[in-house]
Design an enzyme around this catalytic site. Structure first.
Site, mmCIF file in Angstrom:
data_model
loop_
_atom_site.group_PDB
_atom_site.id
_atom_site.type_symbol
_atom_site.label_atom_id
_atom_site.label_comp_id
_atom_site.label_asym_id
_atom_site.label_seq_id
_atom_site.Cartn_x
_atom_site.Cartn_y
_atom_site.Cartn_z
ATOM 1 N N HIS A 1 47.753 67.542 -12.736
ATOM 2 C CA HIS A 1 46.540 66.723 -12.748
ATOM 3 C C HIS A 1 46.731 65.514 -11.826
ATOM 4 C CE1 HIS A 1 43.227 64.253 -14.119
ATOM 5 N NE2 HIS A 1 44.083 63.293 -14.425
ATOM 6 N N ASP B 1 34.650 61.451 19.805
ATOM 7 C CA ASP B 1 35.377 62.221 18.797
ATOM 8 C C ASP B 1 36.610 61.412 18.445
ATOM 9 O OD1 ASP B 1 36.727 64.243 17.269
ATOM 10 O OD2 ASP B 1 35.553 65.748 18.311
ATOM 11 N N TRP C 1 53.740 63.202 -11.411
ATOM 12 C CA TRP C 1 53.451 63.136 -9.984
ATOM 13 C C TRP C 1 54.465 62.262 -9.264
ATOM 14 C CZ3 TRP C 1 51.493 59.169 -6.626
ATOM 15 C CH2 TRP C 1 51.341 57.922 -7.219
ATOM 16 N N SER D 1 50.834 66.192 7.086
ATOM 17 C CA SER D 1 49.403 66.037 7.331
ATOM 18 C C SER D 1 49.020 64.566 7.431
ATOM 19 C CB SER D 1 48.639 66.724 6.200
ATOM 20 O OG SER D 1 47.351 66.235 6.118
ATOM 21 N N SER D 2 49.499 63.749 6.481
ATOM 22 C CA SER D 2 49.138 62.334 6.505
ATOM 23 C C SER D 2 49.672 61.646 7.750
ATOM 24 C CB SER D 2 49.699 61.622 5.279
ATOM 25 O OG SER D 2 49.072 62.099 4.134
ATOM 26 N N HIS E 1 53.590 52.506 -3.917
ATOM 27 C CA HIS E 1 52.705 51.370 -4.097
ATOM 28 C C HIS E 1 51.714 51.213 -2.955
ATOM 29 C CE1 HIS E 1 50.895 47.973 -5.873
ATOM 30 N NE2 HIS E 1 50.835 47.510 -4.640
ATOM 31 N N GLU F 1 50.615 53.473 -1.270
ATOM 32 C CA GLU F 1 49.714 54.599 -1.457
ATOM 33 C C GLU F 1 48.531 54.248 -2.366
ATOM 34 O OE1 GLU F 1 49.286 57.593 -0.342
ATOM 35 O OE2 GLU F 1 47.969 58.445 -1.883
ATOM 36 N N TYR G 1 47.142 51.495 -2.682
ATOM 37 C CA TYR G 1 46.192 50.717 -1.878
ATOM 38 C C TYR G 1 45.548 51.568 -0.821
ATOM 39 C CZ TYR G 1 47.146 46.610 -4.396
ATOM 40 O OH TYR G 1 47.212 45.724 -5.429
ATOM 41 N N SER H 1 31.791 47.417 1.038
ATOM 42 C CA SER H 1 31.340 46.346 1.933
ATOM 43 C C SER H 1 30.122 46.784 2.732
ATOM 44 C CB SER H 1 32.456 45.947 2.896
ATOM 45 O OG SER H 1 33.603 45.592 2.199
ATOM 46 N N HIS I 1 57.660 46.382 -8.936
ATOM 47 C CA HIS I 1 57.028 46.279 -10.255
ATOM 48 C C HIS I 1 56.931 47.628 -10.955
ATOM 49 C CE1 HIS I 1 53.046 46.455 -7.840
ATOM 50 N NE2 HIS I 1 53.320 47.668 -8.274
ATOM 51 N N HIS I 2 57.179 48.701 -10.239
ATOM 52 C CA HIS I 2 57.209 49.996 -10.917
ATOM 53 C C HIS I 2 58.574 50.277 -11.524
ATOM 54 C CE1 HIS I 2 53.259 51.238 -9.506
ATOM 55 N NE2 HIS I 2 53.571 50.643 -8.361
ATOM 56 N N THR J 1 42.499 40.300 -3.166
ATOM 57 C CA THR J 1 41.552 41.162 -3.864
ATOM 58 C C THR J 1 40.426 40.337 -4.450
ATOM 59 O OG1 THR J 1 43.506 42.447 -4.436
ATOM 60 C CG2 THR J 1 41.460 43.096 -5.459
ATOM 61 N N LYS K 1 37.908 39.323 -1.915
ATOM 62 C CA LYS K 1 36.958 40.379 -1.584
ATOM 63 C C LYS K 1 35.845 40.444 -2.622
ATOM 64 C CE LYS K 1 38.008 43.875 0.719
ATOM 65 N NZ LYS K 1 37.918 43.503 2.123
ATOM 66 N N ARG L 1 52.325 57.374 -23.016
ATOM 67 C CA ARG L 1 51.817 58.165 -21.908
ATOM 68 C C ARG L 1 52.739 59.375 -21.709
ATOM 69 N NH1 ARG L 1 52.815 55.945 -15.920
ATOM 70 N NH2 ARG L 1 51.848 57.677 -14.822
HETATM 71 C C1 HEM Z 1 37.684 63.486 -15.976
HETATM 72 C C2 HEM Z 1 38.346 62.438 -15.550
HETATM 73 C C3 HEM Z 1 39.779 62.171 -15.927
HETATM 74 C C4 HEM Z 1 40.391 62.257 -17.160
HETATM 75 C C5 HEM Z 1 39.772 62.609 -18.480
HETATM 76 C C6 HEM Z 1 41.785 61.958 -16.936
HETATM 77 C C7 HEM Z 1 42.754 61.937 -17.955
HETATM 78 C C8 HEM Z 1 44.087 61.641 -17.760
HETATM 79 C C9 HEM Z 1 45.035 61.470 -18.784
HETATM 80 C C10 HEM Z 1 44.761 61.583 -20.284
HETATM 81 C C11 HEM Z 1 46.229 61.199 -18.208
HETATM 82 C C12 HEM Z 1 47.529 60.864 -18.912
HETATM 83 C C13 HEM Z 1 48.455 61.962 -19.160
HETATM 84 C C14 HEM Z 1 49.673 61.346 -19.798
HETATM 85 O O1 HEM Z 1 50.340 60.538 -19.151
HETATM 86 O O2 HEM Z 1 49.967 61.676 -20.960
HETATM 87 C C15 HEM Z 1 46.026 61.159 -16.803
HETATM 88 C C16 HEM Z 1 47.018 60.897 -15.886
HETATM 89 C C17 HEM Z 1 46.777 60.644 -14.537
HETATM 90 N N1 HEM Z 1 45.546 60.690 -13.890
HETATM 91 FE FE1 HEM Z 1 43.765 61.202 -14.751
HETATM 92 N N2 HEM Z 1 41.986 61.706 -15.631
HETATM 93 C C18 HEM Z 1 40.784 61.803 -14.962
HETATM 94 C C19 HEM Z 1 40.544 61.597 -13.608
HETATM 95 C C20 HEM Z 1 41.520 61.159 -12.677
HETATM 96 C C21 HEM Z 1 41.271 60.842 -11.301
HETATM 97 C C22 HEM Z 1 39.925 60.941 -10.603
HETATM 98 C C23 HEM Z 1 42.452 60.461 -10.749
HETATM 99 C C24 HEM Z 1 42.817 60.025 -9.327
HETATM 100 C C25 HEM Z 1 41.983 59.819 -8.351
HETATM 101 C C26 HEM Z 1 43.458 60.546 -11.775
HETATM 102 C C27 HEM Z 1 44.797 60.236 -11.596
HETATM 103 C C28 HEM Z 1 45.753 60.335 -12.577
HETATM 104 C C29 HEM Z 1 47.147 60.070 -12.366
HETATM 105 C C30 HEM Z 1 47.801 59.654 -11.060
HETATM 106 C C31 HEM Z 1 47.785 60.276 -13.591
HETATM 107 C C32 HEM Z 1 49.254 60.105 -13.901
HETATM 108 C C33 HEM Z 1 49.906 61.464 -13.882
HETATM 109 C C34 HEM Z 1 51.356 61.330 -14.219
HETATM 110 O O3 HEM Z 1 51.662 60.666 -15.219
HETATM 111 O O4 HEM Z 1 52.175 61.888 -13.494
HETATM 112 N N3 HEM Z 1 42.863 60.977 -12.939
HETATM 113 N N4 HEM Z 1 44.706 61.442 -16.553
HETATM 114 CU CU LIG Z 2 52.309 49.290 -7.649
#
Ligand code: HEM
Ligand SMILES: [Cu+2]
Lengths: 791, 354
Positions: free
Chosen positions: A282, A311, A346, A375-376, A459, A461, A463, A474, A508-509, A534, A537, A656
């Site tokens: 996810h 282009d 992740w 790619s990036s 970090h 990233e 931003y 803006s 800080h992480h 921030t 802005k 978490r």
């Molecule tokens: C339907 C919308 C979303 C729901 C319900 C949702 C729910 C969750 C939940 C419950 C977790 C925590 C899992 C855990 O640590 O136990 C999580 C982790 C995370 N989510 Fe979401 N999320 C949603 C959308 C997004 C979006 C749009 C992004 C990024 C653009 C995102 C990025 C992340 C990231 C980076 C983590 C941390 C994963 C990790 O711990 O490795 N999520 N999400």
């Molecule tokens: Cu950070």
């Protein structure tokens, strides 16, 4: 048939084949693939199933009693087995619930739900084992494989030639009839396949709509080939949007499955192992396969248009940046469907990520990430170069639209930080593949080195994904407020400041990793410093609205929503640099709430805002405002319903990345089944259950609310109103060309030179039609030097 | 889309018609990306946690082959490039500089970060893990039971330079390589110089030959670099008896033969023997070997990449493809090549001398 057609036809077929080849790793991990003994059977002798072998499993009740022990007789008849052979047969028995134990030396246990014969048991055609029924209600499945053996083990053929096998599957039910529980992998796979088919169908439908008469392969192949080979920044941008939205959906599906698991305390829809993969995928999907491509989509489309360039600087390289992504995505998803996908989070922390206990899919996850890094990097080269050298004559740095500035800053940050991640990934890949020892603690490797390399990138990233949203907001707020953005220069310096500071805060992480207190203190200060630009802005946006007269369009609403949610995310972010607080909040749902407020409420809302704002420009069709407002209202409300309560859960201590949680009135059973009624360590207050249910309901509503956007887009593509060149009264270059813009976007190329490229003066001309402060602002700020325009 | 484009029927797999602007459609990006994907996947299947699985090796080559097909399509489109379309910067401050040149400089910026990260890793371990020589000299490795009998290895950092700088012969491949790269940086500039000579000042056939020869020599020098590197890593070489120079016949072992390996968790160096007991110090040097092979290897991969590029360029030069109008592409490659050269100038002292 002409040559062109033959070529495009063969190449489309060729591509389909190649795509298949890349997708094979994912396909072989489907539930029917390499899912382990349960599905592929025992190490079955002989290539094919043989009906002459008849396995039997006796001693099973029709419905079991809780925790009762049953003695099962496994046997088979038929096949080449004969008492005269050296060996006669073997078996493998798998059960979905309860535990099976061997009752004599002819049987061995692989794990609590799987047994098989031993060497000693090789000379038999029947065996006995004991099965302890589960203590709760389950529909239990038994899968038995038996081999009938002809006993030529010692011979040159290697022993399995001529042997035969068969499979038996039995299901028994629980004392209380229950609904069959879905297998999360099947759910996920089905949903992904369905989404993909839907995507293809919609695309084909749009092709059909374009010209119903020419709906045949003859026209279809060149059309597809045209998209697969395109180097036009606008088409590549569209591809990015498609990929980004597709993966936003996939990530969303996984989020919903995660939430279903967390709906009630002690749930067991996902096992811990499955949960680990789901949140890993996810997070990875959302950040790298959804947010980043969506940003790139907007940047691909708008940056050349906003600076008046024909282009991007390197169009073919740009196509390369895009195509690395789907290939990377396939690798990242390898193994997920069979339960061997990456389970590292992740962030892929070492030393777990290099250990053999981490799922095998982790290696492919790393490989996929390497492709995304490549790619990036290519994207970075392209955008930095384009913005630096291809601005329209007369457009200095300080006349660039803010969205272009944001892409410049974001790419600069990404570009300077992602090599560290790339090198870290290569080290991990080599550790996992050829056996180097970079993160092998037993050989002196330092797992924290990975954290450094990762967060040095990680970090900046975060931003990288938020700054482009700043740019979009803006643009939108200025256009909607019918005035120039307040404090343009301070906006630019604020973004640049964020860019610089983001490189010195990553510690800080790692506050809880045993960091030097002095460094902790320094990092605490630098991190708090980020709030300054921030904040600037946010106040500038407010001031822009203050001096203007706001026109309410869908994109205006999203921008206002962004201001609320992003600010809330920023405020919760200010809790973490403070050490004492961080020690408590770290790895809790407070963190989850925070990063979703900035990622979803910031990045995703910002991108939605950009989609509503630029869609008429990109497609030449207007979106329906009513549906847009409906989307905003439903999504905004349910979104807050998901993530606001998470703050409270986090303060209570809900952890978490944990597959379940308990509340203090839960009965908890000990190893011997005795009931421990006291609160479990770390149990949450009883209200937590209600809040989690509330969150899940909102999550499902939020998920579905986004279909309104998709419906809106499809409806508008099929029969939307035609869009004028400048529907909102915007004044940057993109509003000067037609909707949709021609190719090349500006000017024409003749005799080795570009002609008729626009200059900033043209943009000013355009603005001159705007009666308001805007014209005054332009005359002050954006009028170019005379000589420069003439050149 | 304008009719203008449709008249030209641009082909997606080459050669491009560069007379009217940027490249048209191309199959190359898609195919190359898939090649990379297949390669990384199959490589991970061929080795898992250091265990070799030969069955997948052909598929590794399939990955490389598919990437090569993509690359060849890319090149085919570039072969027709005669400088007609060399886009120039329009905006200040880079006005009238070639856009691709700016892009190369930007690219080198990220390359810099790649090597910075590798050096950071090196410095972290080099300074953070005790040097094997120090441990040996301190002499407490015996009492602590780090002997052959216990089979336990002491974690320490054994710099490659300890082996390489131990004899003039051992360091020879690295030293020769340094010169090979520096000379190749010179030959590439010469190729550029000849390609750039204005039309009319020299015979075109002379230009073709010169550019071809200089690019060819650059190619050969790069090949020499890799061959010597393989010699030093895996092959080793033989030094004959030359009495006049006082050279005795002996064998120079490769690093591989010396046991300096990424998985050397039971490494013993012939110097680390206790005179009294004859016990040998056992060291786990896999971290130091990993940093050495991966850093110098990354540099080697850059050289290999350069060779691939040079192969194409030498071929194009042979067909007479470089003229003053498009000589700059040699310059772009040259920028990359100088960078690879400069990195070696850092890698060499850090890993071979220090
Ligand atoms: C339907 C919308 C979303 C729901 C319900 C949702 C729910 C969750 C939940 C419950 C977790 C925590 C899992 C855990 O640590 O136990 C999580 C982790 C995370 N989510 Fe979401 N999320 C949603 C959308 C997004 C979006 C749009 C992004 C990024 C653009 C995102 C990025 C992340 C990231 C980076 C983590 C941390 C994963 C990790 O711990 O490795 N999520 N999400
Ligand atoms: Cu950070």
């Amino acid at each position: 048939m002409n040559r062109e057609k033959i070529i495009s036809r063969t190449l489309v077929i060729f591509t389909v084949l190649l795509l298949g080849m890349v997708a094979v790793p994912s396909a072989t991990s489907l539930p029917t693939g390499v899912a382990g003994v349960k599905d592929s059977g025992c190490n079955c002798h002989g290539a094919v199933v043989s009906d002459s072998v008849i396995p039997t499993l006796e001693g099973l009740p029709e419905t079991y009693n809780y925790s009762e022990i049953y003695t099962l007789n496994i046997a088979f008849t038929g096949g080449p087995a004969d008492p005269a052979n050296i060996n006669q047969g073997g078996f493998n028995l798998w059960v979905s619930d309860g535990t099976i134990t061997p009752s004599d030396a002819s049987v061995q246990s692989w794990n609590p739900n799987e047994v098989s014969h031993t060497d000693a048991g090789n000379d038999q055609t029947s065996w006995t084992v004991e099965w302890t029924a589960p203590a709760n209600d389950r529909n239990v499945q038994f899968i038995l494989h038996t081999n009938s053996v002809n006993g030529n083990a010692g011979s040159a053929e290697g022993g399995t030639i001529g042997d035969e096998w068969n499979r038996l599957s039995i299901q028994i039910s629980s004392p209380v009839v229950i609904l069959e529980q879905a297998n999360p992998y099947t759910v996920l796979t089905t949903l992904i396949v369905v989404s993909f088919v839907l995507l293809l169908t919609v695309l084909t439908f749009i092709f059909y709509q374009n010209n119903p008469e020419s709906f045949d392969w003859e026209h279809f192949a060149p059309w597809v080939a045209g998209w697969l080979t395109t180097t036009d920044h606008k088409r590549v941008g569209t591809l990015y949007f498609l990929a980004g939205f597709f993966f936003l959906g996939i990530g969303g599906i996984m989020a919903i499955l995660i939430r279903i698991q967390l709906m009630v305390p002690g749930n067991d829809f996902l096992t811990q192992d499955q949960y680990n993969q789901f949140f890993t995928l996810h997070g990875t999907t959302m950040i790298f396969l959804a947010a980043m491509p969506l940003i790139n989509g907007a940047a691909n489309w708008m940056v050349p248009l906003q600076i008046g360039a024909p282009d991007l600087a390197l169009p073919r390289l740009n196509a390369m940046s895009f195509w690395l992504q789907p290939v990377g995505a396939v690798l990242i998803f390898t193994g997920v469907f069979s339960g061997t996908g990456a389970d590292t989070g992740w962030t892929g922390y070492a030393p777990y990520i290099v250990s053999e206990t981490a799922h095998v899919g982790t290696t492919m996850w790393v490989a996929g990430q390497i492709l995304l890094v490549a790619s990036s990097t290519l994207t970075g080269i392209n955008f930095l170069t384009t913005i630096a050298v291809m601005r329209a004559p007369g457009m200095g740095w300080m006349q660039m639209p803010l969205f272009t500035w944001s892409i410049l800053v974001a790419n600069l940050m990404l570009f300077l930080s992602i090599p560290a991640f790339g090198v870290g990934l290569i080290q991990v890949y080599l550790d996992r593949v050829i056996g180097t020892a970079f993160y092998d603690a037993a050989s002196g490797g330092d797992p924290l080195l990975w954290s450094h390399l990762f967060w040095y990138f990680g970090h900046p990233e975060v931003y990288v994904v938020i700054v482009p949203a700043f740019g979009i907001i803006s643009e939108v707020i200025a256009t909607s407020a019918r005035r120039s953005v307040f404090g343009y220069r301070s906006m630019v310096y604020a973004m640049a400041g964020i860019g610089v500071v983001s490189f010195i805060v990553y510690g800080h992480h790692m506050f809880t990793s045993g960091m030097d207190p002095t460094l902790r203190f320094v990092t605490m200060l630098t991190t708090m410093l980020v709030a300054v630009p921030t904040g600037i802005k946010i106040f500038n946006w407010l001031m822009t609205m203050n001096g203007g007269s706001l026109v309410y369009r869908t994109h205006t609403l999203w921008a206002l929503g962004f201001l609320v949610t992003f600010t809330l995310g920023g405020i919760s972010g200010m809790f973490f640099p403070s050490m004492a607080m961080d020690l408590h909040f770290h790895e809790s749902y407070f963190v989850v709430a925070h990063f979703h407020y900035v990622l979803v409420g910031g990045t995703v809302f910002g991108l939605f805002c950009g989609v509503y704002y630029w869609f008429p420009k990109m497609s030449g069709k207007m979106l329906n405002e009513k549906l847009g407002v409906l989307h905003f209202l439903t999504a905004f409300v349910t979104y807050n319903g998901i993530f606001w309560p998470m703050h409270r859960l986090g303060v209570w201590g809900m952890a978490r990345r944990h597959h379940t949680y308990f509340i203090s009135v839960d009965e908890v059973r000990g190893v011997d089944g005795e009931i421990i009624t006291e609160a479990v360590l770390g149990a949450l207050p009883p209200e937590a259950a209600g809040w989690n249910m509330f969150i899940t309901v909102n999550a499902i509503l939020f998920f579905f609310s986004n279909f309104i956007l998709i419906a809106n887009v499809v409806i508008s593509l099929v029969r939307g109103e035609k869009a004028p060149a400048d529907p909102w009264g915007g004044w940057s270059f993109e509003w000067l060309t037609d909707s949709p813009p021609p190719t090349p976007s500006f000017g024409r190329f003749e005799n080795g030179e570009w002609h008729d490229l626009p200059t900033l003066a043209d943009a000013n001309e355009h603005v001159a039609h705007e009666p308001s402060r805007l014209g005054i602002w332009f005359s002050k700020l954006m009028v170019a030097d005379k000589e420069e325009v003439e050149n | 889309m304008s009719d203008h484009d449709e008249h030209h029927h641009p082909s997606a797999w080459g050669p491009h018609d560069w007379t009217h602007g940027a490249p048209h459609n191309s199959w190359s990006p898609l195919i190359m990306s898939m090649g990379f994907g297949i390669f990384l996947f199959m490589l991970a299947e061929a080795f898992t946690n250091g265990v070799f699985n030969a069955g997948y090796v052909p598929l590794v080559f399939v990955g490389l082959f598919v990437s090569l097909v993509g690359l060849i399509i890319w090149w085919r489109q570039d072969m027709s490039f005669d400088g007609t379309y060399e886009p120039m910067a329009t905006g200040a401050p880079f006005k009238n500089i070639q856009i691709r040149k700016v892009a190369i400089w930007v690219f080198l910026m990220s390359e810099m970060m790649v090597f910075t990260s590798l050096f950071s890793t090196y410095i972290r371990y080099r300074t953070g893990i005790e040097n094997c020589q120090t441990v040996f000299e301190r002499g407490d490795w015996m009492q602590q039971g780090y002997t052959l009998e216990t089979g336990e290895a002491l974690i320490c950092f054994e710099p490659a330079s300890h082996l390489i700088a131990s004899s003039m012969w051992h360091i020879a491949p690295g030293a020769i390589n340094t010169f090979a790269l520096i000379i190749s940086s010179f030959t590439i500039v010469q190729a550029l110089r000849w390609a750039k000579k204005p039309f009319g000042t020299i015979d075109e056939e002379v230009r073709r030959k010169r550019v071809f020869r200089y690019l060819g020599s650059t190619w050969i020098l790069a090949i020499i670099f890799l061959i010597l590197k393989m010699t030093e890593w895996f092959i080793g070489f033989y030094v004959p008896e030359i009495e006049i120079l006082g050279i005795h016949e002996h064998h120079i072992h490769s690093l591989y033969a010396e046991g300096y390996l990424i998985n050397a968790d039971h490494y013993h160096h012939h110097d680390w023997v206790d005179e009294a007991t004859g016990a040998t110090m056992l060291a786990d040097i896999s971290v130091s070997a990993s940093t050495f092979y991966v850093t110098t290897g990354t540099h080697g991969v850059h050289v290999a990449g350069g060779i691939i590029g040079l192969t194409y360029m030498t071929f194009k030069a042979w067909t007479g493809g470089y003229t003053p109008k498009n000589a700059v592409s040699i310059e772009y490659f040259g920028l990359y090549w100088h960078f690879v050269d400069l990195v070696w100038v850092l890698v060499f002292p850090f890993f071979y001398l220090y």
